[in-house]
Design a protein around this motif. Structure first.
Motif, mmCIF file in Angstrom:
data_model
loop_
_atom_site.group_PDB
_atom_site.id
_atom_site.type_symbol
_atom_site.label_atom_id
_atom_site.label_comp_id
_atom_site.label_asym_id
_atom_site.label_seq_id
_atom_site.Cartn_x
_atom_site.Cartn_y
_atom_site.Cartn_z
ATOM 1 N N ILE A 123 -32.231 -3.722 -10.982
ATOM 2 C CA ILE A 123 -32.186 -3.587 -12.439
ATOM 3 C C ILE A 123 -33.276 -4.405 -13.134
ATOM 4 C CG2 ILE A 123 -30.535 -5.460 -12.843
ATOM 5 C CD1 ILE A 123 -30.669 -2.008 -14.590
ATOM 6 N N THR A 124 -33.860 -5.391 -12.442
ATOM 7 C CA THR A 124 -34.865 -6.250 -13.088
ATOM 8 C C THR A 124 -36.271 -6.069 -12.509
ATOM 9 O OG1 THR A 124 -34.475 -8.109 -11.565
ATOM 10 C CG2 THR A 124 -33.108 -8.015 -13.552
ATOM 11 N N ALA A 125 -36.493 -5.042 -11.708
ATOM 12 C CA ALA A 125 -37.791 -4.872 -11.027
ATOM 13 C C ALA A 125 -38.961 -4.877 -12.005
ATOM 14 C CB ALA A 125 -37.793 -3.589 -10.204
ATOM 15 N N GLU A 126 -38.822 -4.156 -13.127
ATOM 16 C CA GLU A 126 -39.921 -4.075 -14.106
ATOM 17 C C GLU A 126 -40.210 -5.421 -14.757
ATOM 18 O OE1 GLU A 126 -37.897 -0.076 -13.810
ATOM 19 O OE2 GLU A 126 -37.269 -2.169 -14.062
ATOM 20 N N SER A 127 -39.226 -6.311 -14.743
ATOM 21 C CA SER A 127 -39.425 -7.646 -15.319
ATOM 22 C C SER A 127 -39.940 -8.635 -14.292
ATOM 23 C CB SER A 127 -38.092 -8.171 -15.886
ATOM 24 O OG SER A 127 -37.503 -7.251 -16.765
ATOM 25 N N VAL A 128 -39.393 -8.555 -13.075
ATOM 26 C CA VAL A 128 -39.680 -9.551 -12.046
ATOM 27 C C VAL A 128 -41.058 -9.374 -11.428
ATOM 28 C CG1 VAL A 128 -38.992 -10.340 -9.741
ATOM 29 C CG2 VAL A 128 -37.262 -9.987 -11.502
ATOM 30 N N VAL A 129 -41.453 -8.134 -11.135
ATOM 31 C CA VAL A 129 -42.707 -7.889 -10.406
ATOM 32 C C VAL A 129 -43.921 -8.446 -11.138
ATOM 33 C CG1 VAL A 129 -44.293 -6.100 -9.587
ATOM 34 C CG2 VAL A 129 -41.852 -5.947 -9.067
ATOM 35 N N PRO A 130 -44.092 -8.195 -12.451
ATOM 36 C CA PRO A 130 -45.265 -8.773 -13.137
ATOM 37 C C PRO A 130 -45.292 -10.293 -13.091
ATOM 38 C CG PRO A 130 -44.293 -7.031 -14.459
ATOM 39 C CD PRO A 130 -43.327 -7.312 -13.349
ATOM 40 N N LEU A 131 -44.111 -10.930 -13.075
ATOM 41 C CA LEU A 131 -44.073 -12.391 -13.029
ATOM 42 C C LEU A 131 -44.454 -12.920 -11.648
ATOM 43 C CD1 LEU A 131 -40.818 -13.163 -15.068
ATOM 44 C CD2 LEU A 131 -43.196 -13.427 -15.807
ATOM 45 N N ILE A 132 -44.063 -12.198 -10.589
ATOM 46 C CA ILE A 132 -44.352 -12.658 -9.228
ATOM 47 C C ILE A 132 -45.750 -12.242 -8.787
ATOM 48 C CG2 ILE A 132 -43.661 -12.490 -6.807
ATOM 49 C CD1 ILE A 132 -40.820 -12.061 -7.713
ATOM 50 N N TYR A 133 -46.073 -10.960 -8.959
ATOM 51 C CA TYR A 133 -47.331 -10.414 -8.432
ATOM 52 C C TYR A 133 -48.465 -10.402 -9.449
ATOM 53 C CZ TYR A 133 -44.546 -8.631 -4.497
ATOM 54 O OH TYR A 133 -43.728 -8.508 -3.416
ATOM 55 N N GLY A 134 -48.139 -10.545 -10.743
ATOM 56 C CA GLY A 134 -49.172 -10.432 -11.766
ATOM 57 C C GLY A 134 -49.353 -8.985 -12.179
ATOM 58 N N PRO A 135 -50.344 -8.702 -13.049
ATOM 59 C CA PRO A 135 -50.562 -7.327 -13.509
ATOM 60 C C PRO A 135 -51.152 -6.455 -12.394
ATOM 61 C CG PRO A 135 -52.291 -8.775 -14.338
ATOM 62 C CD PRO A 135 -51.286 -9.665 -13.662
ATOM 63 N N GLY A 136 -50.997 -5.146 -12.552
ATOM 64 C CA GLY A 136 -51.619 -4.201 -11.625
ATOM 65 C C GLY A 136 -50.738 -3.735 -10.484
ATOM 66 N N TRP A 137 -49.463 -4.126 -10.483
ATOM 67 C CA TRP A 137 -48.573 -3.755 -9.385
ATOM 68 C C TRP A 137 -47.461 -2.812 -9.827
ATOM 69 C CZ3 TRP A 137 -49.960 -4.988 -4.533
ATOM 70 C CH2 TRP A 137 -50.904 -6.019 -4.378
ATOM 71 N N ALA A 138 -47.665 -2.119 -10.943
ATOM 72 C CA ALA A 138 -46.659 -1.170 -11.441
ATOM 73 C C ALA A 138 -46.306 -0.065 -10.432
ATOM 74 C CB ALA A 138 -47.124 -0.551 -12.757
ATOM 75 N N PRO A 139 -47.242 0.406 -9.573
ATOM 76 C CA PRO A 139 -46.868 1.435 -8.587
ATOM 77 C C PRO A 139 -45.760 1.014 -7.627
ATOM 78 C CG PRO A 139 -49.251 1.355 -8.802
ATOM 79 C CD PRO A 139 -48.703 0.181 -9.576
ATOM 80 N N THR A 140 -45.447 -0.295 -7.592
ATOM 81 C CA THR A 140 -44.377 -0.743 -6.690
ATOM 82 C C THR A 140 -42.982 -0.531 -7.287
ATOM 83 O OG1 THR A 140 -44.393 -3.027 -7.552
ATOM 84 C CG2 THR A 140 -45.867 -2.520 -5.700
ATOM 85 N N PHE A 141 -42.872 -0.296 -8.596
ATOM 86 C CA PHE A 141 -41.560 -0.218 -9.240
ATOM 87 C C PHE A 141 -40.642 0.826 -8.605
ATOM 88 C CE2 PHE A 141 -43.453 -1.772 -13.561
ATOM 89 C CZ PHE A 141 -43.625 -3.037 -13.014
ATOM 90 N N PRO A 142 -41.068 2.113 -8.539
ATOM 91 C CA PRO A 142 -40.158 3.120 -7.949
ATOM 92 C C PRO A 142 -39.889 2.877 -6.467
ATOM 93 C CG PRO A 142 -42.335 4.065 -8.346
ATOM 94 C CD PRO A 142 -42.322 2.731 -9.005
ATOM 95 N N LEU A 143 -40.862 2.328 -5.767
ATOM 96 C CA LEU A 143 -40.668 2.048 -4.342
ATOM 97 C C LEU A 143 -39.628 0.947 -4.139
ATOM 98 C CD1 LEU A 143 -44.409 2.071 -3.159
ATOM 99 C CD2 LEU A 143 -42.716 3.895 -2.893
ATOM 100 N N ILE A 144 -39.670 -0.078 -4.975
ATOM 101 C CA ILE A 144 -38.707 -1.176 -4.873
ATOM 102 C C ILE A 144 -37.284 -0.655 -5.055
ATOM 103 C CG2 ILE A 144 -37.837 -3.239 -6.066
ATOM 104 C CD1 ILE A 144 -40.803 -3.996 -6.546
ATOM 105 N N LYS A 145 -37.084 0.239 -6.019
ATOM 106 C CA LYS A 145 -35.744 0.768 -6.281
ATOM 107 C C LYS A 145 -35.200 1.549 -5.088
ATOM 108 C CE LYS A 145 -36.265 0.826 -11.309
ATOM 109 N NZ LYS A 145 -35.194 -0.140 -11.590
#
Length: 478
Positions: A306-328
């Motif tokens: 539920i928090t992937a869109e919030s957590v990923v930018p904080l951990i990986y920084g910008p540019g990692w949006a393609p990981t969102f659907p894969l993480i889910k």
């Protein structure tokens, strides 16, 4: 000291080690994701796939055999020790020499140096295998925690230092080798009171261990292919960059499982091996293991979903949006995987590693066509979905095997399992409404989502699973 007290003490050390390693790994990932490109991660992922495959030949399941058989004969252990060094040297040469073929297969020239350097791991770790197995057999997890912590601190520090100074993908390789070298040295130093090799070698003395390892090895080969088939296809057809996104998404989603489960299973295996002649105790402890694993893993995985869109930018920084659907997708892979992991404690205790071989063989037969057809039409998302479907099949078959080994257990398991599932559903719904009405971007919103979700899960636990009195009693036993 009783087995229960040893187990509690061991879990305390493994927990401390895991928490510290987790903090260091998050630090490393958050820094490297800003210093390295997705392609750099993809190249190392390909190299790791190769190393993991060849490591199956270097070990042949001897560690599990030592623990399962509670081996104490020094001549037998010495024979295993020297055979391990011989195999490690042979595998090192084989991987080093075959690197041009691997480069040709993936069409990635940077792989050559990465694989040649990474192959040195076989020369390093072969000296510590028996010592590590003996430490586990004796439930000496304090020493294991010390080796893991020291190795990880050195490895992470070197990796970040080299990445900052432009070593790119090689920083991960050098850091990994430093970790393994430090761990091996400490394994030998701390494990020498339980074993020190004699100048002795005899094939006849390790025949039983070799027989045990045949199916263990076969299961490892089949398990490797079914676990890494998706990485092989992506690296070959879609390239290192896409594999980099896929790898980091998978690593984040599987992170709770690979950190929490070893805390329980590292201690559970040698402990359960001592109960092989007591079916009722075996069943009772297996159900406890499943209950603990599901209770601690599910809220973390639900929270990540539920928090992937919030957590990923904080951990990986910008540019990692393609990981969102894969993480889910991978969150559900992790849910099924965490319920399957404890099976090895049973099959090795019962001396039935062949069951894992058959399980992984069937899973492979299911996964290969799924990856091909879903990947053909939906690319990397299709491959991740194929991974999920194959994992579901694996888990269902896993339950049947456990039923065969310890008798009817599903009713008791489900009586415990439904509660954390229900708690997670309620937690996700509340966080979902928060995101919709308040927002989800930024550190403040991310922190609020984590705090709200954690508070709801803890509150439901106190009211419907463990009372405050039970929690206090558990703390006193520790």
């Amino acid at each position: 000291m009783s087995n229960q007290k040893k187990a509690v003490k061991s879990v305390s050390w493994v927990t401390f080690s895991t928490i510290l390693q987790t903090a260091l790994q998050f630090l490393q990932i958050s820094i490297l994701a800003r210093l390295l490109s997705p392609a750099d991660f993809g190249i190392v992922a390909i190299s790791n796939t190769v190393i993991i495959f060849f490591s199956l030949f270097a070990n042949l399941g001897f560690s599990n055999a030592i623990i399962s058989k509670q081996e104490t004969n020094k001549k037998t252990l010495s024979s295993i020790f020297f055979l391990g060094i011989f195999l490690g040297t042979i595998i090192f040469l084989l991987v080093y020499i075959s690197s041009p073929l691997i480069v040709s297969f993936y069409h990635e020239i940077r792989l050559a140096k990465v694989i040649q350097l990474a192959s040195c791991i076989f020369l390093i770790t072969s000296f510590g295998t028996v010592f590590s197995a003996m430490l586990q057999k004796e439930l000496n997890f304090k020493s294991i925690a010390i080796t893991d912590i020291a190795g990880y601190i050195i490895g992470v520090s070197l990796t970040i230092f080299l990445a900052y100074h432009g070593f790119k993908e090689l920083s991960l390789v050098y850091g990994g080798l430093a970790t393994d070298f430090c761990k091996t040295v400490l394994q030998v130093i701390l494990g020498r009171k339980f074993f020190w090799p004699n100048l002795h070698f005899s094939f006849s003395e390790i025949k039983a261990h070799l027989r045990f390892g045949v199916f263990n090895f076969g299961e490892g080969i089949v398990g490797f292919i079914q676990s890494n088939w998706d990485n092989i296809i992506i690296g070959r057809l879609l390239g290192a960059k896409v594999l980099g996104y896929y790898t980091l998404a998978y690593q984040l989603a599987i992170f709770p499982v690979i950190k929490i489960n070893p805390i329980i299973l590292q201690v559970a295996f040698p402990l359960i091996a001592r109960m092989k002649e007591n079916p009722s105790e075996l069943k009772k402890y297996y159900l406890k293991i499943l209950d603990l694993i599901s209770y601690f893993n599910l809220p973390l995985l639900a929270g990540l979903y539920i928090t992937a869109e919030s957590v990923v930018p904080l951990i990986y920084g910008p540019g990692w949006a393609p990981t969102f659907p894969l993480i889910k997708i991978f969150v559900f892979v992790s849910v099924f995987s965490c319920l399957s992991h404890p099976l090895f404690t049973l099959v090795y205790t019962k001396g039935r590693p062949n069951l894992l071989f058959y399980l992984n063989l069937i899973t492979l037969i299911v996964k290969v066509p799924l990856v091909y057809y879903l990947g053909k039409y939906w690319n990397v998302t299709g491959i991740a979905t194929a991974f999920l479907l194959a994992t579901m099949v694996n888990t269902i078959l896993n339950f049947f095997i456990v039923q065969y080994l310890i008798g009817n257990y599903l009713k008791d398991f489900l009586a415990n399992f439904y509660k954390p599932v229900l708690f997670c559903v309620l937690m996700v719904l509340v966080v979902y409404f928060y995101k919709g009405f308040i927002g989800y971007s930024g550190l403040l919103n991310t922190t609020a989502e984590i705090v709200i979700g954690g508070f709801i899960y803890l509150l439901l636990t106190i009211f419907f699973k463990y009372s405050i009195v039970e929690i206090k009693n558990f703390k006193r036993t520790i």
